[in-house]
Design an enzyme around this catalytic site. Sequence first.
Site, mmCIF file in Angstrom:
data_model
loop_
_atom_site.group_PDB
_atom_site.id
_atom_site.type_symbol
_atom_site.label_atom_id
_atom_site.label_comp_id
_atom_site.label_asym_id
_atom_site.label_seq_id
_atom_site.Cartn_x
_atom_site.Cartn_y
_atom_site.Cartn_z
ATOM 1 N N LYS A 169 0.835 -1.210 0.000
ATOM 2 C CA LYS A 169 0.000 0.000 0.000
ATOM 3 C C LYS A 169 0.865 1.254 0.000
ATOM 4 O O LYS A 169 0.500 2.254 -0.618
ATOM 5 C CB LYS A 169 -0.944 0.011 1.207
ATOM 6 C CG LYS A 169 -2.097 -0.972 1.065
ATOM 7 C CD LYS A 169 -3.154 -0.725 2.128
ATOM 8 C CE LYS A 169 -4.310 -1.689 1.981
ATOM 9 N NZ LYS A 169 -5.315 -1.529 3.048
ATOM 10 N N LYS A 204 -5.095 -11.086 -6.305
ATOM 11 C CA LYS A 204 -6.389 -11.297 -5.637
ATOM 12 C C LYS A 204 -7.412 -10.278 -6.152
ATOM 13 O O LYS A 204 -7.046 -9.181 -6.572
ATOM 14 C CB LYS A 204 -6.223 -11.245 -4.114
ATOM 15 C CG LYS A 204 -6.141 -9.890 -3.546
ATOM 16 C CD LYS A 204 -6.389 -9.843 -2.049
ATOM 17 C CE LYS A 204 -6.519 -8.384 -1.734
ATOM 18 N NZ LYS A 204 -7.059 -7.910 -0.586
ATOM 19 N N LYS A 245 -10.938 -4.624 -3.969
ATOM 20 C CA LYS A 245 -11.839 -3.472 -4.012
ATOM 21 C C LYS A 245 -11.178 -2.311 -4.740
ATOM 22 O O LYS A 245 -11.836 -1.498 -5.365
ATOM 23 C CB LYS A 245 -12.161 -3.016 -2.577
ATOM 24 C CG LYS A 245 -13.237 -3.843 -1.906
ATOM 25 C CD LYS A 245 -13.597 -3.282 -0.531
ATOM 26 C CE LYS A 245 -12.846 -3.997 0.561
ATOM 27 N NZ LYS A 245 -13.182 -3.614 1.913
HETATM 28 P P1 TYM Z 1 -10.721 -5.805 3.927
HETATM 29 O O1 TYM Z 1 -11.745 -4.746 4.091
HETATM 30 O O2 TYM Z 1 -9.627 -5.575 2.943
HETATM 31 O O3 TYM Z 1 -11.421 -7.173 3.556
HETATM 32 C C1 TYM Z 1 -12.456 -7.707 4.367
HETATM 33 C C2 TYM Z 1 -12.330 -9.204 4.477
HETATM 34 O O4 TYM Z 1 -12.455 -9.796 3.191
HETATM 35 C C3 TYM Z 1 -11.331 -10.604 2.902
HETATM 36 N N1 TYM Z 1 -11.044 -10.491 1.457
HETATM 37 C C4 TYM Z 1 -10.915 -11.545 0.640
HETATM 38 N N2 TYM Z 1 -11.020 -12.862 0.876
HETATM 39 C C5 TYM Z 1 -10.831 -13.689 -0.172
HETATM 40 N N3 TYM Z 1 -10.536 -13.255 -1.434
HETATM 41 C C6 TYM Z 1 -10.436 -11.930 -1.708
HETATM 42 N N4 TYM Z 1 -10.164 -11.512 -2.943
HETATM 43 C C7 TYM Z 1 -10.631 -11.011 -0.645
HETATM 44 N N5 TYM Z 1 -10.607 -9.655 -0.549
HETATM 45 C C8 TYM Z 1 -10.868 -9.355 0.740
HETATM 46 C C9 TYM Z 1 -10.208 -10.040 3.762
HETATM 47 O O5 TYM Z 1 -9.198 -10.998 3.998
HETATM 48 C C10 TYM Z 1 -10.958 -9.670 5.023
HETATM 49 O O6 TYM Z 1 -11.145 -10.775 5.847
HETATM 50 N N6 TYM Z 1 -7.752 -5.219 7.916
HETATM 51 C C11 TYM Z 1 -9.020 -5.763 7.466
HETATM 52 C C12 TYM Z 1 -10.212 -5.240 8.247
HETATM 53 C C13 TYM Z 1 -10.084 -5.385 9.718
HETATM 54 C C14 TYM Z 1 -10.207 -6.583 10.481
HETATM 55 C C15 TYM Z 1 -10.022 -6.216 11.839
HETATM 56 C C16 TYM Z 1 -10.480 -7.914 10.119
HETATM 57 C C17 TYM Z 1 -9.830 -4.370 10.586
HETATM 58 N N7 TYM Z 1 -9.795 -4.859 11.856
HETATM 59 C C18 TYM Z 1 -10.096 -7.149 12.869
HETATM 60 C C19 TYM Z 1 -10.556 -8.861 11.172
HETATM 61 C C20 TYM Z 1 -10.359 -8.475 12.503
HETATM 62 C C21 TYM Z 1 -9.212 -5.405 6.006
HETATM 63 O O7 TYM Z 1 -8.663 -4.458 5.509
HETATM 64 O O8 TYM Z 1 -10.103 -6.194 5.341
#
Ligand code: TYM
Length: 332
Positions: free
Chosen positions: A114, A196, A199
């Site tokens: 990032k 992957k 978003k």
């Molecule tokens: P974020 O918002 O990027 O994504 C949310 C969740 O979706 C999963 N994910 C995917 N899984 C499979 N294939 C994909 N292409 C894909 N894209 C996204 C991510 O692995 C995630 O589980 N840091 C985290 C948010 C967060 C969080 C937490 C999660 C903040 N605090 C505490 C768990 C516990 C994030 O940016 O996810």
Amino acid sequence: MKTIVSGIQPTGELNIGTYLGSIKNFVALQKSHPDHHFFLFIADTHAITVPQDPTKLRAAIKSLAAMYVACGIHLDQTSLFVQSEITAHQEMDVLLQSFAYMGELERMTQFKDKAQKQVEGIRASLFTYPVLMAGDILLYDAEFVPVGDDQKQHLELTRTIAERVNHQYGEFFTVPKPLFPELTARVMSLQNPDQKMSKSDPNVKSKILLSDPENIIKKRIRSAVTDSEGTVRYDPENKKGLSNLLRMYAALEETSVDNMVERYKGVNYQTFKDDLGTKIAAHLAPIQARYHALMQSQELTDILDDGKKRAEALAIKKVQRFKKKLGLGFKR
Ligand code: TYM
């Protein structure tokens, strides 16, 4: 109380990768873990580690809240809330900064990726992002944290931080275990199966949005990159694109990849892709209907208020106890 914690950032519209990697798995886990309470949240404080338009961010928070509910999370088993509304998350973040090392944060691959993309300067919060995330989890003594594969390193750091505190101050935090979905821990881009589905990918053809209508869904799947072999066969090394589609299909059918391969023996890619497109559209149709109804109603406000109340009660206590443990303060 046994707890499960997870969050999603309100950045960009939700796509099928995030859905299969997280929300669909939350719903499944609620069935298999009926004795666990789920703290699920909208990670808006995480979102501002990179530049955001405030109007769009506000809209994305509401939209994500509606999607959580529309996708079928069980509200009686869940506290759904907006992270920034519970200031204990920020407090925990600050306290845990003293338990993470620079070297550990420097090794985070997501930070490196990032940071490379930032044109306006790299925010300090992007660097300390995994500490905020550790706080989100440790505040509620999560036993499990269901996430996609890309969060693995952050979870390892959370465990390290928890163990470090426990080692120095005596048992205080539950050391959480990550839970990855069996088939869809890493849903790949439809255009580049080495990356992957994301978003932030500007290429609309790389993903399916949860809000996409049937004709767009079918178009996206039809144009998904596969290979020229023409046989529906699972080979994640040599047939990455097709294998990604097979895993998505199997996850939606709640069956194994082997069963899908068996079903499509001798069938051409076009038919396979048309069927998958139809399946995705049929799966998303009721979610989209519920989503639109929720966006029009007052229900969301009540759900988020209720979730906040329940989560906050626990979070405040945990932070207070932690401060005391650290020897902070005077009166209490
Ligand atoms: P974020 O918002 O990027 O994504 C949310 C969740 O979706 C999963 N994910 C995917 N899984 C499979 N294939 C994909 N292409 C894909 N894209 C996204 C991510 O692995 C995630 O589980 N840091 C985290 C948010 C967060 C969080 C937490 C999660 C903040 N605090 C505490 C768990 C516990 C994030 O940016 O996810």
